[in-house]
Design a protein around this motif. Sequence first.
Motif, PDB file in Angstrom:
ATOM      1  N   MET A  84     -48.478 -18.967  54.578  1.00  0.00           N
ATOM      2  CA  MET A  84     -48.419 -18.244  55.852  1.00  0.00           C
ATOM      3  C   MET A  84     -48.466 -16.735  55.690  1.00  0.00           C
ATOM      4  O   MET A  84     -48.646 -16.025  56.676  1.00  0.00           O
ATOM      5  CB  MET A  84     -47.136 -18.618  56.598  1.00  0.00           C
TER       6      MET A  84
ATOM      7  N   LYS B 185     -32.151  -7.871  55.644  1.00  0.00           N
ATOM      8  CA  LYS B 185     -30.867  -7.676  56.324  1.00  0.00           C
ATOM      9  C   LYS B 185     -29.794  -8.610  55.784  1.00  0.00           C
ATOM     10  O   LYS B 185     -29.012  -9.207  56.537  1.00  0.00           O
ATOM     11  CB  LYS B 185     -31.028  -7.826  57.841  1.00  0.00           C
TER      12      LYS B 185
ATOM     13  N   LEU C  92     -44.431 -21.039  52.954  1.00  0.00           N
ATOM     14  CA  LEU C  92     -44.227 -19.647  53.332  1.00  0.00           C
ATOM     15  C   LEU C  92     -45.313 -18.765  52.708  1.00  0.00           C
ATOM     16  O   LEU C  92     -45.825 -17.834  53.338  1.00  0.00           O
ATOM     17  CB  LEU C  92     -42.836 -19.196  52.876  1.00  0.00           C
TER      18      LEU C  92
ATOM     19  N   LYS D 282     -39.553 -14.920  64.079  1.00  0.00           N
ATOM     20  CA  LYS D 282     -38.706 -15.145  65.252  1.00  0.00           C
ATOM     21  C   LYS D 282     -39.063 -14.202  66.400  1.00  0.00           C
ATOM     22  O   LYS D 282     -38.204 -13.635  67.066  1.00  0.00           O
ATOM     23  CB  LYS D 282     -37.222 -15.003  64.886  1.00  0.00           C
TER      24      LYS D 282
ATOM     25  N   GLN E  36     -44.312  -7.028  60.735  1.00  0.00           N
ATOM     26  CA  GLN E  36     -42.925  -6.751  60.357  1.00  0.00           C
ATOM     27  C   GLN E  36     -42.556  -5.293  60.585  1.00  0.00           C
ATOM     28  O   GLN E  36     -41.412  -4.986  60.890  1.00  0.00           O
ATOM     29  CB  GLN E  36     -42.700  -7.090  58.882  1.00  0.00           C
TER      30      GLN E  36
ATOM     31  N   ARG F 159     -42.313 -17.461  62.179  1.00  0.00           N
ATOM     32  CA  ARG F 159     -41.547 -17.078  60.991  1.00  0.00           C
ATOM     33  C   ARG F 159     -40.691 -15.847  61.260  1.00  0.00           C
ATOM     34  O   ARG F 159     -39.537 -15.778  60.813  1.00  0.00           O
ATOM     35  CB  ARG F 159     -42.528 -16.792  59.855  1.00  0.00           C
TER      36      ARG F 159
ATOM     37  N   GLU G 191     -38.895  -6.297  65.661  1.00  0.00           N
ATOM     38  CA  GLU G 191     -37.616  -6.857  65.226  1.00  0.00           C
ATOM     39  C   GLU G 191     -37.555  -8.293  65.752  1.00  0.00           C
ATOM     40  O   GLU G 191     -38.154  -8.589  66.786  1.00  0.00           O
ATOM     41  CB  GLU G 191     -36.451  -6.071  65.831  1.00  0.00           C
TER      42      GLU G 191
END
Lengths: 490, 490
Positions: free
Chosen positions: A361, A235, A358, B235, B208, B233, B212
């Motif tokens: 993870m 995004k 990252l 959120k 993912q 990560r 969202e």
Amino acid sequence: MPANTVMEHSGVLLNAPTVYPMKRYEQFADEIATLIRQGVLGPGERIPSVRQASRHHGISPSTVFQAYYLLENRGLITARARSGYFVREHARRLLDEPRVTLQPTDPAEVEVSELVFSVLGSLQDDRTVPFGSAFPSPELFPLSRLSISMTRGLRALSPQQVVADMTTGHTDLCRQIALRYMLGGIQLPMEELVITNGAMEGLNLALQCVTEPGDLVAIESPAFYASLQVLERLKLRAVEIPVHPREGIDLEVLAERLETLPIKACWFMSHLQNPIGASLSKERKQVLYQLLKQHQVPMLEDDVYAELYFGSTPPVPVKAFDDEGLVIHCSSFSKCLAPGYRVGWVAGGRYAQAISRLKLMTTISPSVPAQAAIADYLQHGGYDRHLRKLRHALEAQQGSMLAAADRYFPANTRITRPAGGYFLWVEFPEQVDSLRLFNTALDHGVSLAPGPIFSATQQFRHCVRLSYGHPWTPNSERGMETLGRLLSLF
Amino acid sequence: MPANTVMEHSGVLLNAPTVYPMKRYEQFADEIATLIRQGVLGPGERIPSVRQASRHHGISPSTVFQAYYLLENRGLITARARSGYFVREHARRLLDEPRVTLQPTDPAEVEVSELVFSVLGSLQDDRTVPFGSAFPSPELFPLSRLSISMTRGLRALSPQQVVADMTTGHTDLCRQIALRYMLGGIQLPMEELVITNGAMEGLNLALQCVTEPGDLVAIESPAFYASLQVLERLKLRAVEIPVHPREGIDLEVLAERLETLPIKACWFMSHLQNPIGASLSKERKQVLYQLLKQHQVPMLEDDVYAELYFGSTPPVPVKAFDDEGLVIHCSSFSKCLAPGYRVGWVAGGRYAQAISRLKLMTTISPSVPAQAAIADYLQHGGYDRHLRKLRHALEAQQGSMLAAADRYFPANTRITRPAGGYFLWVEFPEQVDSLRLFNTALDHGVSLAPGPIFSATQQFRHCVRLSYGHPWTPNSERGMETLGRLLSLF
């Protein structure tokens, strides 16, 4: 400079890969190649005889012979019995180079994934002439030799390493990569290196580390479609910077955009940019770095074609000028040695730890056996020898495709002639719709990559990217002829 | 059911892996093991003689012998010369099982990554007793046999496949995985399978695809710390559902939460949950699936310990009940066959295409040679034989660790006794601070995984996870003794 540079791994140097300093005959071949590229020596023209060249340049006849043999391999000249050496017909440039047609645009949301997937999905039929392919032919790679390295690499791997190397990367591989940087003049602390699943994972991780959703990212236009897909997924909004077919990214536009917009990161290919093939000169790379530094904007340097330069002079990446850890240099072995092994790396600068975490993870690690195989190959496989062979093959294939384009495409077609890689960027007359061309060509058994997949704003509708990454065959020739025929219908 | 199920790949069945239907002696061994676990047969007690058992159960003496030999291997009984077979001391349960101490909490932002990385970073010294390790000892895996499979797999791989299999996954590997599902009673369309870089990538991609930023995700508590990191990560906010040490996730709490909160996804380990080791019964799995279906909430089923069950009856995943493609079943070969190879997969249900595309945009593909090696191993390497050996080793190691816990830990310690895997969950008296214990134990050369890394809300401060994934040695015994000594200081 952090303490732990490769210099200090004193044992490493014993295993240094063989380095080939540029030889006199290579240098001479490059001089002739430049004359041909510049049109000083025209197609069909005879080049100086061995005796003339030897006398004129003060080099031995055998050096000249070696140089001419190399130029033949590179597809630039041909020997005619009892007459000497001649510039090959297709070494000329008849078609012009593309114009920079991009109008700077407003930052844009990216929505290109669906189109890209429909194009990529169409490439899977192996009877299709693969001009749309993103990978060179696997036949160009030393896969059997790599298998030997896999066996040796696995034998040398202790059970403990199989687990431990997931966190740190395979130690020997990291050393070999750092050594290659060192040979290119870049002192890289080992801690900066993160081994990734190809460059693609490195670029994805890096962009996540330096942006938040909604941020602006400067990209090239035309851009590698996968970078557009990543922006779309995260995004992010694209700020498109035009790329000149020879000079590379427009630094004036970039400077202005960095000045006026809150750009959070740049994602550029400074060398053999995909799809347009442009490379920034060393001087322009320095200017680019100064811009980044001035604005403290990190740059992802996607350098997967680093090894695919034609001629004998390796390019210098922007990373070479990076004294503040702002450049995240991403590359891999996928396009030059081992497709499908999925081994790449990131030299992450100040972002290295964040990128490494990252990775731990998300995928944890690339395959350790694949890393071990490549480490062994880099030490014992003859990598530089393979690379030179690969570069000559690609250069010859480029010549064949350019000649065919000249024969079959409309006269007002414009086409690049990159100094490496395996892509041509072709600009057709305005009325050509490359998406329609893509579909009809596919019906006729020829694939290509249509222009709009390389743009966040659906530009380049009359452009295509063609790959010469496969050995040239009568089938390739027929493929070009087919495209020419279909083009005449627009 | 989509048309292209594995059933229709008629050629495949010729290469089916060897299946071991449960034999009579295995069944009998399981019966005795159950009696021991339930305490019907106490530690030190003599079990029926071969002659008695043979007569009583109507089976041949040699079948009884085989069963007793197996139970010895599994560490549950021991033979004493001229006296018969006895239940081993450590097969008893002296310490109680942990209580379900979790109070349902409000949806929480997750911030655990820093703590997890500091714990993981401390595990890298190989002189440390590895009770904190996330992987079993690599010595338990058939790495040499896998190397042979790598050589064979690479030989069978055409250059074209090396590139083509990146998109689709290695064909033979996909078939072998689909076959193993089929043998477990699950008809899986090949299109549902996505080969990933271990289960970890599959879980990341899947989450993912179905969420969202800001969304609520139901997770277990205690939870696998990596799932907490992924939520952090991306959120996402965690809705913690308590897990009972034997029964598994609390379905009543889950039902209530699904009713009252807009939960977008669940991430559960229905079998041998990490860290607590609980497994849902088949019936409870069915109830769980009905809840998902009723609320149309997708579930990530993290099933990496699927093959590490003790006894002879393979578990049935929630995926088996999935008639709407809501369950995304993620697993890998990393914990049961090939650590470091990084080959896992997702059976993605209705989300398979989205997951596959996301993978193509981020890492493209796991290593193709690693896939080829595992495909060959599954066909020819004796996977089921290896798995049985591995299970027996882990079960015996569990016995040794439980016995040591009983010897050295405070009497009011509570501890799990999972029916598989390689983790114990230990609940110490309230005054024990597991983070302090972690630090002092590390100073004494012993690692462990402290409770708070398994919680989005930093609960379980007096709990730890201990791994018995490494062969039991005098060093392990000293490690447990050290922990006991340090515990007495609280």
